[in-house]
Enzyme design. Structure first.
Site, mmCIF file in Angstrom:
data_model
loop_
_atom_site.group_PDB
_atom_site.id
_atom_site.type_symbol
_atom_site.label_atom_id
_atom_site.label_comp_id
_atom_site.label_asym_id
_atom_site.label_seq_id
_atom_site.Cartn_x
_atom_site.Cartn_y
_atom_site.Cartn_z
ATOM 1 N N GLU A 120 -156.830 17.833 65.316
ATOM 2 C CA GLU A 120 -155.453 17.389 65.512
ATOM 3 C C GLU A 120 -154.849 17.214 64.129
ATOM 4 O OE1 GLU A 120 -153.966 13.423 66.446
ATOM 5 O OE2 GLU A 120 -153.279 14.245 68.349
ATOM 6 N N CYS A 167 -148.055 11.381 63.639
ATOM 7 C CA CYS A 167 -147.959 12.844 63.594
ATOM 8 C C CYS A 167 -147.082 13.408 64.706
ATOM 9 C CB CYS A 167 -149.352 13.465 63.644
ATOM 10 S SG CYS A 167 -150.365 12.890 65.013
#
Length: 498
Positions: A271, A304
Site C-alpha cells: 500500500e 495516504c
C-alpha cells in the site's frame, strides 16, 4: 510463551524485542523516539541488530515449518487471537496515551478513533469474517469434466493454505492500525510473522510485543523488532526464508521493496502513496467547504487516502477558495495532549521541510497561497493548514504526495475535464465524488482509475477491501481479498480409482 513476561510488568520491558517467543533487549544502534508535539525525545533504547532480525526470521521459519500454529484449526487460532485483542482492550487508555505521544495526533481529534478504538473493533470483525471463509471451495466443473476418460469421477477443489513467513513493515501515521492489519490476518490464516514498525513510531509495536505473552502463541509465530535504520527491513525483504512482504509506505520505498523481493519471488502486498482527487459536481459545490478541514485536520494531512486535489467548476473556484479559507479560521494548532487542539504536528522536522518545499515549488509554478503556507512558530514539528489555488493539474503540488496539511484547488471546464485531470496522476489509491444525483456521481466514480472511490462519503470497513492502482501499490487489504492475500491457492484434483 508463558515465561516471557507477566502482564503486570508490561511497562517495565516496553522497549524489548520479541524474538522466538522471548523478550530480549536490542543489540543494535540506539533508537530515539521523538514526540512531534515538542520535538523532544520521549524514549531511548537499543534497537535490534541485523543479527537479531536474522534470528527472528529463522524463528518464524522454524515455527511455520514445525506446523504447531499453521496446522491448528482456524477456530482455535482465532480464539487465541481474540485473547490478544482482549488484552489490548484492557489497556486501551494506556495505548491511546502512547499513540498521542508518538504520532502527535490530538487527543480530542476525530482521527483518534482510527488510531486505536477503530482498529480494535475492526480486528474483531476481521476475525469473524475470517472464521466464515472456507478453507476449501469447489471449482465449478461442467458435468462432462466431472467424468474422466477412464470412467471415474473427478472433483476439483480450491485449497487455501498459509503463505508461510510474512514480513510486515508498517508506516508511521497510523502505527497500530497498520500493524494490526498486517499482523492479525496473517496470523489468523496460519502464517508466522516478523513485524517491523517505522523507526519514527516504534513504541506501540513494542507495546504489542509485551502483550503477546497473554495470547499464548507458539514460540516464533510472532516476532516484533524495532530499528533506527533500514538494515533489518532490507533483510526482511531479501531473505529467502521469507515468503511474503506486506509493506505500507511511500511509492519510492515500495519500488525498492519490490526489487528486493523479486529474486526470491516473494508475494507482495504494497500500500503505497496517494494523491486522491475530490470531484465536486456542479450540484454539490456548497459541500466543498469541508475539503480543507477533512484533509488538514485529519492527522495534519498525514493520510495516504486523503483527497488533497480538489476539483470544482472554474466559475465556482473563487467562491470555494473563500469558503475553504474561512473554514480554517478556527483551526487551533497545538500540543496533541491539549483538549483544545484541533490540528497537531507532522511527524518530523523533515516533514515540515517537505511541506515548505512543495509550497515553494507550487508558487514557482504559478500557484497562489490562499491560507497558511508556512511552518508554525512554536516548538515541535508544525505546519499551518494550507490551501493553494493551483492553475492546473501539472503543478508539483497536484502531482506529488506531500503528506502534510496542504490541499490544492483546481478548476474544471466540464465533467470530462475533471475526470481527465483526476486520472492524470501516476498514483491511484483513493478518490471522492460529491454529487446530489447519485446516478450521475456513480457514473463519474466508475471512470476514475483508483483502487477505491467514495461517493458522498468516506468509508472503511473490515468487510470491504482497499488497495492501489498504478504506482499506489499491489494487492488489497481488508475484506475477503485482504485475508486471502495471506494464503496460497492450491488446486486439488481428486479422481475416483477405477
Amino acid at each position: 510463551m508463558a515465561d516471557i513476561i507477566n502482564a503486570e510488568s508490561q511497562t517495565t520491558l516496553a522497549h524489548h524485542m520479541l524474538i522466538g517467543g522471548r523478550l530480549v533487549p536490542g543489540e543494535g544502534a540506539p533508537v530515539t523516539a521523538i514526540n512531534p508535539s515538542s520535538g523532544a525525545a520521549s524514549a531511548k533504547f537499543s534497537g535490534a541488530s541485523p543479527a537479531q532480525f536474522a534470528q527472528a526470521i529463522a524463528a518464524a521459519r522454524t515455527a511455520f515449518d514445525k506446523g504447531d500454529w499453521a496446522n491448528l484449526p482456524a477456530a482455535e487460532r482465532i480464539t487465541i487471537l481474540r485473547r490478544f485483542l482482549a488484552a489490548m482492550r484492557a489497556r486501551q487508555a494506556e495505548l491511546e496515551a502512547l499513540i498521542i505521544t508518538e504520532t502527535g495526533v490530538p487527543k480530542s481529534s476525530f482521527v483518534m478513533d482510527a488510531q486505536v478504538a477503530g482498529p480494535l473493533r475492526q480486528m474483531d470483525a476481521m476475525l469473524t469474517l475470517c472464521a466464515k471463509l472456507p478453507e476449501i471451495e469447489e471449482n465449478p466443473l461442467t458435468l462432462e469434466e466431472r467424468i474422466n476418460p477412464l470412467g471415474g469421477f473427478v472433483q476439483s477443489l480450491r485449497y487455501y493454505a498459509p503463505v508461510g513467513v510474512v514480513a510486515a513493515i508498517s508506516a508511521y501515521n497510523f502505527p497500530l492500525h497498520i500493524s494490526l492489519w498486517k499482523m492479525l490476518p496473517a496470523l489468523a490464516t496460519g502464517n508466522s510473522v516478523v513485524l517491523r514498525p517505522s523507526p519514527l513510531t516504534p513504541l506501540s509495536a513494542l507495546w504489542l510485543a509485551n502483550l503477546a505473552a497473554v495470547a499464548g502463541l507458539p514460540e516464533g509465530v510472532l516476532n516484533i523488532l524495532a530499528e533506527s535504520g533500514s538494515e533489518g527491513a532490507v533483510l526482511m525483504t531479501t531473505d529467502p526464508a521469507v515468503n511474503m512482504v506486506s509493506f505500507t509506505g511511500s511509492t519510492e520505498v515500495g519500488k525498492h521493496v519490490a526489487a528486493q523481493a523479486a529474486p526470491s519471488m516473494k508475494r507482495l502486498q504494497l500500500e503505497l502513496g496517494g494523491k486522491s482527487a475530490q470531484i465536486f459536481l456542479p450540484d454539490s459545490i456548497e459541500a466543498a467547504y469541508r475539503a480543507a478541514i477533512t484533509v488538514c485536520l485529519s492527522h495534519a494531512g498525514q493520510g495516504c487516502v486523503l483527497g488533497t486535489r480538489v476539483f470544482v467548476p472554474e466559475a465556482e473556484k473563487p467562491k470555494v477558495l473563500g469558503a475553504l479559507q474561512a473554514s480554517l479560521a478556527y483551526a487551533k494548532i497545538g500540543d496533541s495532549t491539549d483538549e483544545a487542539t484541533t490540528m497537531g504536528p507532522v511527524i518530523s522536522a523533515a516533514q515540515v521541510e517537505r511541506c515548505e518545499r512543495y509550497v515553494r515549488l507550487a508558487v514557482e509554478a504559478g500557484a497562489k497561497i490562499v491560507a497558511g503556507g508556512k511552518r508554525a512558530d512554536r516548538p515541535g514539528f508544525y505546519f499551518e493548514p494550507t490551501v493553494l489555488d493551483l492553475p492546473d493539474n501539472k503543478n508539483p503540488a497536484a502531482q506529488d504526495e506531500i503528506f502534510g496539511p496542504v490541499i490544492g484547488v483546481i478548476g474544471y471546464r466540464d465533467i470530462d475535464h475533471a475526470i481527465e485531470m483526476a486520472n492524470d496522476s501516476p498514483l491511484g489509491l483513493s478518490g471522492y465524488v460529491h454529487g446530489k444525483n447519485a446516478r450521475e456521481a456513480l457514473a463519474v466514480a466508475r471512470r476514475i482509475r483508483s483502487g477505491t472511490v467514495n461517493v458522498n462519503c468516506f468509508f472503511a470497513s473490515p468487510n470491504a477491501s482497499s488497495g492501489g492502482q498504478k504506482l499506489s501499490g499491489i494487492g488489497r487489504e481488508r475484506g475477503v481479498e485482504g485475508i486471502r492475500a495471506f494464503q496460497e491457492l492450491q488446486c486439488l484434483n481428486l479422481g475416483t480409482a477405477v
